[in-house]
Motif scaffolding. Sequence first.
Motif: not given
Length: 467
Positions: A60-62, A378-383
């Motif tokens: 879900g974050s991504l 990008g931030m979703g991939i990091l999470t």
Amino acid sequence: MESQPRADKLIRLLCFILLFSVMNVTMFNIALPDISRAFGLLPSEAGWVITGYSIIYAVGSLTYGKLADRYPLRRLLTIGLLLFAAGSLLGFLSPNYATVLAARFVQSAGASSIPALVMIVPVRMYAPEGRGRVLGILASAIAFASGVGPIVGGFVSGWLDWRYLFLISIGTLAALPFLRKWLPDEEPRSGKFDLLGALLLGGSVTLFMLGITQWSGWLALTGALLLALFVLRIVRTADPFVQPAVFRSGGFRSGLFSSFLVYAVSFTVTFVTPMLLNAANGLGTSAIGLLMFPAAMSAAVFGRYGGKLADRRGSLFIIVAALILLAAGQLALSLFSGGAAGYVAACLVFGNVGAAFYQAGMTKLVASTLPAGQTGVGMGILTLGNFLSCAIAGAVVSKLVDGAASGSASPAFGVFGHAGAAAVFGNVYFALAALCLLNLAFVWAAFGRRRKAARRAASPGAETQRA
């Protein structure tokens, strides 16, 4: 950029909802024995309250991060908070275990919007030179919530009932009117949503995490196959779920790898330290929670200063300092494994503060490497990478310390002369310290040289903006 007073009020509100989102991940750990007894479940069956939540949270974050590149943050956070509250109410009223699981899945589908979208707000609402301070505040909120979650879980489960843990999270609805008022009014951007790509990636992550947590090679292999199909999809589709350009940035790839290692270290510490304090010091759950709380509070207090340092001295400076603190904390834990519990509690402070510093610095640095229009995904991939790191670390380390945690471990040689259970845990901490030092060398090689090259390329009179 929004006006400073409005943006600062919004950040305080985001810290409030982060508190509930992060606590909801950790406070149910304490309640698993009660849930098992309530429905006559095996521990592995009750564990799906945590495992299922974590899988949906990661995917879900991504997904929310990707959607944030197209849809307004206000709309996405509204949907997320409503789902979070709906799942919480369903869980509180649940008559059976199937309803409890359904409630946790709905909760997670909503709560996963919070970490992904909250970290995008500073990027969109603050100039680069002021983002570190804000990210430090958010990192402090996460550190505090992580530390207080088990304590709240133990208190509520012990004095009331584990179902009331669901009821706590409905409090996020109080923030919704203010979020809708203070978040900027954004227009939806054009583009198609690659549903097939999202399903391939979500299926890959789900199967891979299940393969790791269940030690199933077939599940992990099937997840890897879906990942290969996902890669083919994004390179052959005009408007893919994740643009390949995101991964072309060497800085983004390096930040992703370094963050993966740091989260593995941080999760391992929170995972094995309660086992150490129980096996070597004979402490119960409540005492362990109280001993670990000062470290979480230290991270919450000092984390915001790490963000300010990132603004003044640059992201690389605070990342290096964070990795040094993390390594020092693991070495100290290795040295004092089996010693007085107070020493262990003091050693945890170094690592927790280092982790909070690292999160502020690396989030700012990674955001600066992302192409325009790809910040959300990008931030979703990091999470997502951080969640995968925790899953892998938990599966591997649980096998390493199984005997020590149960008291059946035979005496082993410890790097600082410990024996038995203390030796097993001490060796794990020592390995984590070595991993931090290797990560430090990698970060300096990946970003230090790049910074020097940028300074040499700059004209003598030009100002060089820190990452």
